[in-house]
Motif scaffolding. Structure first.
Motif, mmCIF file in Angstrom:
data_model
loop_
_atom_site.group_PDB
_atom_site.id
_atom_site.type_symbol
_atom_site.label_atom_id
_atom_site.label_comp_id
_atom_site.label_asym_id
_atom_site.label_seq_id
_atom_site.Cartn_x
_atom_site.Cartn_y
_atom_site.Cartn_z
ATOM 1 N N HIS A 1 0.850 -1.191 0.000
ATOM 2 C CA HIS A 1 0.000 0.000 0.000
ATOM 3 C C HIS A 1 0.882 1.236 0.000
ATOM 4 O O HIS A 1 1.473 1.577 1.020
ATOM 5 C CB HIS A 1 -0.917 0.010 1.228
ATOM 6 C CG HIS A 1 -1.864 -1.150 1.229
ATOM 7 N ND1 HIS A 1 -3.067 -1.093 0.576
ATOM 8 C CD2 HIS A 1 -1.765 -2.392 1.761
ATOM 9 C CE1 HIS A 1 -3.686 -2.255 0.711
ATOM 10 N NE2 HIS A 1 -2.908 -3.060 1.426
ATOM 11 N N ALA A 2 0.986 1.877 -1.157
ATOM 12 C CA ALA A 2 1.819 3.084 -1.235
ATOM 13 C C ALA A 2 1.116 4.235 -0.533
ATOM 14 O O ALA A 2 1.745 5.063 0.113
ATOM 15 C CB ALA A 2 2.075 3.438 -2.694
ATOM 16 N N VAL A 3 -0.206 4.276 -0.683
ATOM 17 C CA VAL A 3 -1.019 5.281 -0.007
ATOM 18 C C VAL A 3 -2.244 4.556 0.503
ATOM 19 O O VAL A 3 -2.830 3.749 -0.214
ATOM 20 C CB VAL A 3 -1.459 6.395 -0.990
ATOM 21 C CG1 VAL A 3 -2.536 7.259 -0.364
ATOM 22 C CG2 VAL A 3 -0.282 7.256 -1.397
ATOM 23 N N ARG A 4 -2.620 4.805 1.787
ATOM 24 C CA ARG A 4 -3.857 4.181 2.239
ATOM 25 C C ARG A 4 -4.738 5.179 2.990
ATOM 26 O O ARG A 4 -4.248 5.959 3.788
ATOM 27 C CB ARG A 4 -3.594 2.941 3.076
ATOM 28 C CG ARG A 4 -2.685 3.142 4.257
ATOM 29 C CD ARG A 4 -2.617 1.862 5.044
ATOM 30 N NE ARG A 4 -1.351 1.180 4.863
ATOM 31 C CZ ARG A 4 -1.185 -0.114 5.127
ATOM 32 N NH1 ARG A 4 -2.191 -0.840 5.504
ATOM 33 N NH2 ARG A 4 0.000 -0.664 4.994
ATOM 34 N N ASP A 5 -6.004 5.161 2.639
ATOM 35 C CA ASP A 5 -7.008 5.917 3.370
ATOM 36 C C ASP A 5 -6.599 7.368 3.583
ATOM 37 O O ASP A 5 -6.589 7.854 4.712
ATOM 38 C CB ASP A 5 -7.233 5.222 4.730
ATOM 39 C CG ASP A 5 -8.578 5.620 5.305
ATOM 40 O OD1 ASP A 5 -9.418 6.112 4.533
ATOM 41 O OD2 ASP A 5 -8.760 5.437 6.522
ATOM 42 N N LEU A 6 -6.299 8.049 2.506
ATOM 43 C CA LEU A 6 -5.796 9.416 2.585
ATOM 44 C C LEU A 6 -6.951 10.386 2.350
ATOM 45 O O LEU A 6 -7.674 10.263 1.366
ATOM 46 C CB LEU A 6 -4.725 9.598 1.500
ATOM 47 C CG LEU A 6 -3.927 10.878 1.487
ATOM 48 C CD1 LEU A 6 -3.027 10.953 2.706
ATOM 49 C CD2 LEU A 6 -3.102 10.953 0.219
#
Lengths: 262, 257, 253
Positions: free
Chosen positions: B28-33
């Protein structure tokens, strides 16, 4: 779209024109490299009168039509098979932030006049071969049709090769097997190849419609594989189908695009 | 101007572990942003290497599709309306140029005018203005590959602003610049934001950029926002008298624990 | 060994290359079959020999680097980094050669064996009679790689004197493709063309090792021909290296 393409192509031509000598040498170089294929045909016919049931002018006709189509597709769109290099260098990201289709940007990137060398060579071969064949005017209309459909088919193959590189970024050479392999295949009458291979390039990857099936009509030749007669007129259908499939593949590839790094 | 709602981006990495065995792993490079940037804001986006900064930028500009959540930039979904969005935002990558490597700057700008369909008079006006402010005159005819890093960066910024975008996204715009170029760049960006009201989002490793430019800072780590607030509030997270470097270091290492 | 390990990082590219070589091998095999069916026994080959030649020539593309390049040196000359290499005490030529042999060994395993095996499965190829032929074939391949290195090293160094070396690169490509036997076997080239082609160094890269494998040539003569050209080219390379070093020392790169 056409305007953007022309504009970008013109800009690249001007950039290239800063090195006229280099450009001239490269054009001659492309001309000679593609002439090697023709010399191979000439050497083969030094030893035999017919190859796969076709005479030298007939083979030159098949070679010429296929290579005009291939070099037009290569000149205008061939660069899309450089996709993986752009992905790895990160330059594909730059294309995605512009308000222009990345396909057009890819196709025209470094638009290079030297690829004309190949086209000129192919046209010369066709111009020499046609008068020797005495094609009746009732059949000669097929020649421009097959060149056009062939160009569409090769463009579609280049596009598929590019789309494949969204998945195989590390192995762009796989695409060469289909693009340059397709070019090598269509230089000779398909009668020299095995039945399975010919069925494959008729019904799966329809390279047979670049020059073979319509060429049989122009040359008034029997189909050595005994396939239905109507296939000789199916080139537009094959071009349309493959074109649509390649467009879908490109879109699917673009959706799956992962960029570089994290 | 920018709305990010529970956006996430994951990558499936397949790694060869044996001769025939492959191991698939989801990263996950980005999560829940989630965050919102209002029109006219100047926001700094901080985070250690590999925290998800570039992935965020790529999602905001439509280069990468998010695997979950929603994003809107200038009223558009970047993935669905990438080309329409391209006309409303400007993007600068500090690490590499978006200009044409073999073309002189002048030709690149002319191309951009056509690609973005900018009116000729407006284009001339803007280009003259940017040429003057950024001092492009002396190397306008030089091919991009022969430009120094500072010159190239000024060229890139000009290219990103010629179509008068409402949002400017900059990925490490001051990387590798010398002190003088850096100061000039910061001055330019500050004026742009103050006078034209252009919304600016910038990622950086240079905390000087943050101190001198941004009113608001967001910090991302391991794909999640760990801080979102004013620069003063960021300072307040650490004991007094700490330098901003210390504050950020604390924040980065805190997330490790 | 360093060269071997360095190049093994490009595994995906090598597999893709092997795939492409196989496809081209199959296409060209059919054309040669058609020719040899029309002219059995042409040039002393039977159909099986011709098919074998075809797949061997595809197999040589990787190790002999028939399409040019393969030397990191060319890029270093262009960027000017080679100036540093030239003034180092270690011999640039020797180091490049060792690296290139490693590259060739790696590509032989990855790009030569698969197309040959697939060709053998699809069409059937000739297998040398005894271990001696295999041994001589191995020696001939190594000699071919040395000749190939000799040519490519000279082409790469030429960039020290010529600013835009793309012209030289494409000239070298044409000569190599045509005179190595890649386009058609050299032994079916007619008349004087065949005589010239068989005497030029490029023959050592495809035609000669293939003939050693097929047992169609006098082995002592074949190896002598290859090693002779290798010695000449490497000696020229040494002279060129010395000239390049002098140029760097005087002009400061």
């Amino acid at each position: 779209m056409v305007r953007t393409y022309t504009l970008l192509a013109w800009t690249w031509l001007r950039a290239g024109a800063q090195y006229p000598l280099s450009m001239a040498l490269l054009t001659i170089g492309t001309f000679v490299v593609s002439a090697l294929d023709l010399i191979a045909i000439w050497i083969i016919f030094e030893h035999t009168g017919t190859l796969g049931g076709f005479t030298l002018p007939e083979v030159m006709f098949l070679y010429g039509t296929a290579m005009v189509s291939f070099s037009l597709a290569d000149l205008l769109f061939g660069n899309v098979d450089k996709l993986s290099a752009h992905v790895r260098a990160g330059t594909f990201d730059s294309m995605l932030i512009r308000p222009v289709s990345p396909f057009v940007q890819m196709a025209v990137d470094r638009f290079a006049v030297q690829r004309l060398g190949k086209l000129v060579q192919a046209v010369v071969v066709l111009v020499i071969a046609l008068p020797q064949l005495d094609v009746p005017s009732s059949r000669v209309w097929m020649v421009p049709v097959m060149v056009f459909c062939g160009t569409v088919i090769f463009t579609a193959v280049f596009t598929l090769g590019g789309a494949l590189q969204f998945l195989l970024t590390d192995a762009p050479e796989v695409a060469n097997a289909f693009t340059y392999g397709g070019s090598a295949l269509t230089q000779y009458p398909l009668s020299v190849y095995g039945t399975d291979l010919v069925r494959g390039v008729t019904f799966v990857l329809p390279l047979a419609f670049v020059n073979w099936q319509p060429g049989l009509f122009v040359l008034g030749h029997e189909d050595p594989f005994g396939l239905p007669y109507w296939l000789r007129f199916a080139a537009p259908l094959a071009a349309l189908l493959l074109g649509a499939i390649s467009a879908l593949a490109w879109r699917a590839g673009l959706r799956r695009y992962r960029s570089t790094g994290s | 101007m920018i709305e990010v709602h529970q956006a996430g981006r994951s990558f499936t990495i397949s790694r060869r572990t044996g001769l025939l065995r492959r191991e698939r792993r989801v990263v996950h490079a980005v999560r829940d942003l989630s965050f919102t940037v209002e029109a006219g804001e100047f926001v700094g986006y901080l985070g250690p290497n590999g925290a998800g900064k570039s992935t965020t930028i790529k999602m905001l500009t439509g280069i990468l599709a998010p695997t979950s959540g929603h994003i809107q930039v200038a009223g558009l979904d970047p993935t669905k309306h990438r080309t329409a969005l391209a006309r409303r935002i400007g993007v600068v990558f500090g690490q590499r140029t978006t200009l044409w490597w073999d073309l002189p700057l002048r030709d690149s700008f002319e191309l951009i005018r056509h690609l973005y369909k900018v009116d000729r008079v407006k284009h001339r006006e803007r280009l003259d203005q940017l040429t003057e402010v950024l001092g492009l005159g002396e190397f306008m005819r030089t091919p991009v590959r022969q430009l120094s890093l500072g010159q190239r960066m000024r060229g890139d910024i000009t290219a990103a602003l010629l179509h008068d975008p409402a949002v400017l996204v900059l990925d490490e715009p001051t990387i590798g610049l010398d002190v003088v170029s850096k100061a000039a760049m910061r001055g330019f960006l500050r004026d742009l934001n103050a006078e034209q009201g252009t919304t600016v989002l910038l990622t950086t490793h240079d905390l000087g950029d943050i101190e001198r430019l941004c009113r608001r800072v967001m910090v991302i780590d391991h794909g999640r926002l760990t801080f979102d607030g004013t620069v003063d509030a960021l300072r307040a997270t650490a004991p007094e008298e700490s330098s901003i470097e210390d504050v950020v270091t604390r924040l980065y290492t805190a997330a490790e624990k | 060994m360093y060269g071997f390990r360095r190049h093994s990082t490009y595994r995906a590219a090598a597999i893709a290359g092997a795939f492409t070589n196989t496809v081209f091998g199959i296409l060209r095999a059919y054309i040669l079959i058609a020719l040899w069916e029309a002219r059995p026994g042409l040039a002393g080959y039977d159909v099986a020999d011709a098919i074998t030649f075809c797949f061997l020539s595809q197999a040589f593309i990787g190790p002999m680097q028939v399409f040019g390049g393969g030397l990191g040196l060319a890029e270093r000359v262009r960027t000017g980094d080679a100036a540093v290499d030239l003034v180092r005490p270690a011999s640039l030529q020797f180091w490049s050669m060792a690296d290139d042999l490693g590259r060739a060994l790696y590509l032989f395993l990855m790009r030569s064996i698969p197309p040959t095996l697939i060709g053998a499965a699809l069409f059937g190829i000739v297998v040398p009679a005894g271990p001696l032929t295999w041994l001589l074939f191995a020696a001939s391949v190594v000699a071919g790689v040395l000749v190939s290195f000799g040519v490519r090293y000279l082409v790469a160094l030429s960039a020290c004197w010529i600013l835009d070396d793309r012209g030289i690169q494409s000239l070298s490509l044409v000569l190599c493709l045509f005179f190595s036997g890649m386009v058609v076997p050299l032994n079916i080239m007619p008349g004087w063309l065949g005589t010239v082609a068989n005497a030029l160094p490029w023959a050592a890269m495809v035609q000669v090792p293939a003939d050693v494998y097929l047992g169609k040539t006098d082995v002592a003569h074949a190896l002598g021909f290859q090693l002779g050209w290798a010695a000449v080219l490497i000696a020229l390379g040494a002279l060129a290296t010395r000239a390049a070093r002098r140029k760097v020392v005087i002009q400061g790169g």
